[in-house]
Each structure stands twice: as C-alpha cells, then as structure tokens.
Design a protein around this motif. Structure first.
Motif, PDB file in Angstrom:
ATOM      1  N   ARG A 307      59.389  57.073  53.691  1.00  0.00           N
ATOM      2  CA  ARG A 307      60.070  55.774  53.734  1.00  0.00           C
ATOM      3  C   ARG A 307      61.565  55.947  53.520  1.00  0.00           C
ATOM      4  O   ARG A 307      62.380  55.249  54.131  1.00  0.00           O
ATOM      5  CB  ARG A 307      59.508  54.848  52.660  1.00  0.00           C
ATOM      6  CG  ARG A 307      58.149  54.261  52.967  1.00  0.00           C
ATOM      7  CD  ARG A 307      57.907  52.984  52.171  1.00  0.00           C
ATOM      8  NE  ARG A 307      58.024  53.194  50.743  1.00  0.00           N
ATOM      9  CZ  ARG A 307      56.976  53.216  49.895  1.00  0.00           C
ATOM     10  NH1 ARG A 307      55.752  53.076  50.364  1.00  0.00           N
ATOM     11  NH2 ARG A 307      57.153  53.384  48.614  1.00  0.00           N
ATOM     12  N   GLU A 308      61.918  56.911  52.663  1.00  0.00           N
ATOM     13  CA  GLU A 308      63.326  57.101  52.333  1.00  0.00           C
ATOM     14  C   GLU A 308      64.128  57.576  53.540  1.00  0.00           C
ATOM     15  O   GLU A 308      65.259  57.130  53.759  1.00  0.00           O
ATOM     16  CB  GLU A 308      63.449  58.101  51.175  1.00  0.00           C
ATOM     17  CG  GLU A 308      63.005  57.549  49.833  1.00  0.00           C
ATOM     18  CD  GLU A 308      61.497  57.349  49.720  1.00  0.00           C
ATOM     19  OE1 GLU A 308      61.062  56.607  48.820  1.00  0.00           O
ATOM     20  OE2 GLU A 308      60.732  57.940  50.527  1.00  0.00           O
ATOM     21  N   LEU A 309      63.564  58.488  54.344  1.00  0.00           N
ATOM     22  CA  LEU A 309      64.265  58.909  55.555  1.00  0.00           C
ATOM     23  C   LEU A 309      64.394  57.738  56.520  1.00  0.00           C
ATOM     24  O   LEU A 309      65.456  57.513  57.117  1.00  0.00           O
ATOM     25  CB  LEU A 309      63.521  60.071  56.230  1.00  0.00           C
ATOM     26  CG  LEU A 309      64.138  60.562  57.545  1.00  0.00           C
ATOM     27  CD1 LEU A 309      65.565  61.056  57.332  1.00  0.00           C
ATOM     28  CD2 LEU A 309      63.287  61.667  58.165  1.00  0.00           C
ATOM     29  N   GLY A 310      63.310  56.990  56.675  1.00  0.00           N
ATOM     30  CA  GLY A 310      63.354  55.830  57.562  1.00  0.00           C
ATOM     31  C   GLY A 310      64.425  54.836  57.143  1.00  0.00           C
ATOM     32  O   GLY A 310      65.193  54.337  57.982  1.00  0.00           O
ATOM     33  N   ARG A 311      64.508  54.548  55.854  1.00  0.00           N
ATOM     34  CA  ARG A 311      65.507  53.594  55.369  1.00  0.00           C
ATOM     35  C   ARG A 311      66.928  54.127  55.557  1.00  0.00           C
ATOM     36  O   ARG A 311      67.844  53.362  55.898  1.00  0.00           O
ATOM     37  CB  ARG A 311      65.256  53.298  53.893  1.00  0.00           C
ATOM     38  CG  ARG A 311      64.020  52.445  53.634  1.00  0.00           C
ATOM     39  CD  ARG A 311      63.670  52.412  52.159  1.00  0.00           C
ATOM     40  NE  ARG A 311      62.485  51.601  51.899  1.00  0.00           N
ATOM     41  CZ  ARG A 311      61.769  51.690  50.798  1.00  0.00           C
ATOM     42  NH1 ARG A 311      62.112  52.546  49.840  1.00  0.00           N
ATOM     43  NH2 ARG A 311      60.705  50.909  50.628  1.00  0.00           N
ATOM     44  N   ALA A 312      67.117  55.429  55.321  1.00  0.00           N
ATOM     45  CA  ALA A 312      68.450  56.004  55.474  1.00  0.00           C
ATOM     46  C   ALA A 312      68.919  55.918  56.922  1.00  0.00           C
ATOM     47  O   ALA A 312      70.072  55.555  57.195  1.00  0.00           O
ATOM     48  CB  ALA A 312      68.444  57.459  55.000  1.00  0.00           C
ATOM     49  N   VAL A 313      68.033  56.250  57.866  1.00  0.00           N
ATOM     50  CA  VAL A 313      68.390  56.193  59.282  1.00  0.00           C
ATOM     51  C   VAL A 313      68.593  54.741  59.711  1.00  0.00           C
ATOM     52  O   VAL A 313      69.574  54.400  60.387  1.00  0.00           O
ATOM     53  CB  VAL A 313      67.310  56.870  60.148  1.00  0.00           C
ATOM     54  CG1 VAL A 313      67.615  56.685  61.630  1.00  0.00           C
ATOM     55  CG2 VAL A 313      67.220  58.358  59.819  1.00  0.00           C
ATOM     56  N   ALA A 314      67.687  53.858  59.308  1.00  0.00           N
ATOM     57  CA  ALA A 314      67.796  52.450  59.684  1.00  0.00           C
ATOM     58  C   ALA A 314      69.083  51.834  59.141  1.00  0.00           C
ATOM     59  O   ALA A 314      69.697  50.978  59.793  1.00  0.00           O
ATOM     60  CB  ALA A 314      66.581  51.679  59.183  1.00  0.00           C
ATOM     61  N   GLY A 315      69.509  52.292  57.967  1.00  0.00           N
ATOM     62  CA  GLY A 315      70.749  51.772  57.390  1.00  0.00           C
ATOM     63  C   GLY A 315      71.960  52.137  58.212  1.00  0.00           C
ATOM     64  O   GLY A 315      72.878  51.323  58.401  1.00  0.00           O
ATOM     65  N   ILE A 316      71.991  53.368  58.732  1.00  0.00           N
ATOM     66  CA  ILE A 316      73.115  53.791  59.565  1.00  0.00           C
ATOM     67  C   ILE A 316      73.100  53.057  60.901  1.00  0.00           C
ATOM     68  O   ILE A 316      74.146  52.639  61.414  1.00  0.00           O
ATOM     69  CB  ILE A 316      73.081  55.320  59.763  1.00  0.00           C
ATOM     70  CG1 ILE A 316      73.322  56.022  58.422  1.00  0.00           C
ATOM     71  CG2 ILE A 316      74.126  55.762  60.788  1.00  0.00           C
ATOM     72  CD1 ILE A 316      73.198  57.528  58.483  1.00  0.00           C
ATOM     73  N   VAL A 317      71.905  52.878  61.474  1.00  0.00           N
ATOM     74  CA  VAL A 317      71.795  52.108  62.718  1.00  0.00           C
ATOM     75  C   VAL A 317      72.311  50.684  62.496  1.00  0.00           C
ATOM     76  O   VAL A 317      73.046  50.130  63.324  1.00  0.00           O
ATOM     77  CB  VAL A 317      70.339  52.092  63.219  1.00  0.00           C
ATOM     78  CG1 VAL A 317      70.191  51.148  64.415  1.00  0.00           C
ATOM     79  CG2 VAL A 317      69.882  53.498  63.595  1.00  0.00           C
TER      80      VAL A 317
END
Length: 360
Positions: A307-317
């Motif tokens: 989830r943490e990787l997903g949130r980090a990438v989604a935040g940059i997007v």
C-alpha cells in the motif's frame, strides 16, 4: 512492526551486525520478539554459500536474508541475487569484508537492485544507514491477495480491443528489451520451496514489469503475475479484469471467465487501482524496470505490492501538471508511466527509457 532473528545471528561478524541492527530498530520503535510466528519482519542469518530458507506462514511477513558475500564482490546478479529465491527472502543483505575495518553491507532487491552502505560509514551512522534501507520494508503492508469471481461477462471471455492493446504493449516491451528476466525460480529452488513461493505470492519468475488499461470507470484490465509479458493472450490467465479493492480483507477483486483457473494479477494492482480511481483521464499504466532522466521519484524503496508504494506513486501522479501523462520513478526499482492509452505512452517515451535503473 514486530521483528525477530532466526538462524545464526551471533556467529562471527553476524553478532556485531545483529546487535547494532537490533539497537537501531528498537530505537526507531520496532519491537523484538522471540517467537517468529508473531513477527512481521524476520531477519534470517546464515553463512556464505549455505542459504537456509525461512518458510513464512503468511503473505504479510517480510523476510530479510543476512549473509556474507565473497570479496571481491563484482557482480550482484551472479554473486548475490540467487540468495533471494534460495532464502525465500524479500531483501538480501550481504556483508563483504574488504580489509581490517568493518564490512560493507550490500543490499540486493527482488527488482535486481543493488546498493551499498560502506563499512567506513560507521562514524557517520552505519546502522542508521542500514536501517534507512530496511525501513520501507519494516513499515509496509502487502496487498497481494486476490479474491476471484467467475463472473466476467461472456462477451469478454476472448478479450476486446483493450486486451489486444495490452498484448501489443507486451510485445513492444520485448522488442525494446525492457522485460528483464529474473533467475528461473524452478532451477534455483527445490520443488517444495518453489511450490511454497508460488502458493504465497504466485511468483512464476518469467519477466518483470506489468501493463494495465482502463475498461470503464470502475474496472481495468491488467497483466498477470509470473507470465511472459511478450505473450499475453489468455483472458483469466495472462490478462485479468480487476474490479476493485477489498480493504476489509486487504486484497484485489478479480473477475475471470467461468471454467478458467485464474492466475493472480500483478502485485502492483493496488498501485494501479489507486491511480485509476483518482484520475478518470488516465487510460493506461505501464510499469517497466528502466529509467528516464529528469523525473520525480519516490523517496523510499518500498517493496512491490505494498500500500505504501501505491500511495507514494499515486501522490506524485496527483501533484503532476498532467496526471494523465505522468512519469514516476520508483526509487531503486523502475518507472510507472500513465497515459491516455498504451499506444500514447509508447509514442511519448519512445527512445527515452534507459535500461539501467540508478541505485541510491
């Protein structure tokens, strides 16, 4: 997160390393436990050349293999990477003694990443630097369960124009030599251990990377885990329909044709789901183990499928000028690229992807 040690953490150099690591882990708020069954992070210590697998009982447990690598350590793929599957680990730390001082700590990731904390860094917080590379794993939650439903509409059993675009994208990645293959797991592991990692993670080991494309407002097609991305054909086995995420059970909802035994969808499905849900203009997402210059990247090397990787990438997007045409670097890992379609993504990044991912 609770953590523990198994194997031989007090032998030789391991004693110095395990004591220093435990001290910094506890300082950072993690709790050491004696019972491996209650730990979420297991450090498995074993001598060089004698990997001992730790068979976790649940997918949510991370394993870090700690061993010694030979000196000189010049090829992290040949000399270090086989430790990961043989120890059934998410991360490997190999200590290399280059002289009379403290050993260098070489980190090997499942994405074939390699980075080093030098032994002469002791005065500059050696174990704090070691912890900084373990912290993303020590604070992450895997989302790799799939909950299958044999309810894919009959009109989609043979795919559609969108799944054909995913097949083309897989062939294109192969042409561009952007499908690096890990070591063949079935050659490195005993039949028992191979069955173990397939049962836990659905790892087939054929190629890295993944491809997805939006079907409608709530659903998207995505490549399966552990398949040859250059030969994506069968619906339910090579390409699957992701219909949502179940937070209560912490897993992805996947629709497939009846009478088809489905494969698991790619471990990065949670990341793609987050992006599609938030950005209706994103029509496709491509993940490759390559790099591009002058891009923004995640701050930490979070494990795949968390989830943490997903949130980090989604935040940059989310913060991009145009989220529907964004390139995000995954630190020590690769790229996630959004687009209006897969064909649009390839046209936009043609000739710009570097095959080597910088390690920091």
């Amino acid at each position: 997160m609770n953590f523990t040690y198994v194997g031989s953490p007090e032998n030789g150099t391991f004693g110095w390393f395990s004591r220093g690591l435990r001290e910094v882990m506890e300082t950072e708020g993690h709790r050491y436990v004696d019972d491996a069954d209650s730990a979420k992070l297991v450090f498995n210590f074993f001598p060089r050349g004698r990997p001992r697998p730790f068979r976790r009982r649940a997918q949510a447990v991370f394993v870090c293999a700690v061993t010694e690598f030979p000196h000189p350590f010049t090829d992290h793929i040949a000399q270090g990477y086989p430790i990961l599957p043989r120890a059934l680990a998410n991360l490997a730390v190999g200590l290399v003694r280059c002289g009379p001082g403290d050993p260098d700590a070489h980190f090997i990731t499942m994405e074939q990443g390699h980075y080093v904390v030098p032994g002469n860094a002791l005065a500059n917080g050696y174990f704090q630097q070691v912890y900084a590379r373990i912290a993303p794993m020590a604070s992450s939650t895997l989302v790799i369960d799939n909950f299958f439903r044999p309810d894919l509409p009959e009109a989609l059993w043979s795919g559609d124009a969108i799944t054909e675009s995913i097949s083309r994208a897989g062939r294109k990645l192969d042409e561009l030599d952007l499908l690096p293959a890990p070591f063949p797991m079935d050659e490195l592991l005993s039949p028992r251990d191979f069955r173990h990692i397939r049962r836990l993670f659905g790892i087939g080991g054929l190629s890295y990377g993944n491809i997805s494309a939006r079907y409608d407002a709530d659903r998207f097609w995505m490549s399966a885990s552990g398949v040859d991305k250059s030969r994506l054909k069968a619906i339910g086995r090579d390409i699957l329909m992701v219909t949502g995420y179940d937070p209560a059970r912490n897993g992805m909802l996947v629709s497939h044709p009846p009478r088809v035994e489905p494969r698991r969808v790619s471990v990065d499905a949670i990341e793609h789901w987050m992006i599609y849900r938030e950005h209706p203009d994103v029509g496709a997402i491509l993940h490759v183990h390559g790099w591009m210059r002058d891009i923004r990247s995640t701050d930490f090397n979070y494990p795949c499928g968390t989830r943490e990787l997903g949130r980090a990438v989604a935040g940059i997007v989310r913060e991009a000028e145009d989220p529907s045409r964004c390139v995000v670097g995954l630190r020590n890992h690769g790229l996630t690229i959004t687009g209006t379609s897969l064909d649009e993504i390839f046209a936009r990044v043609d000739g710009k992807i570097l095959r080597t991912v910088p390690m920091e």
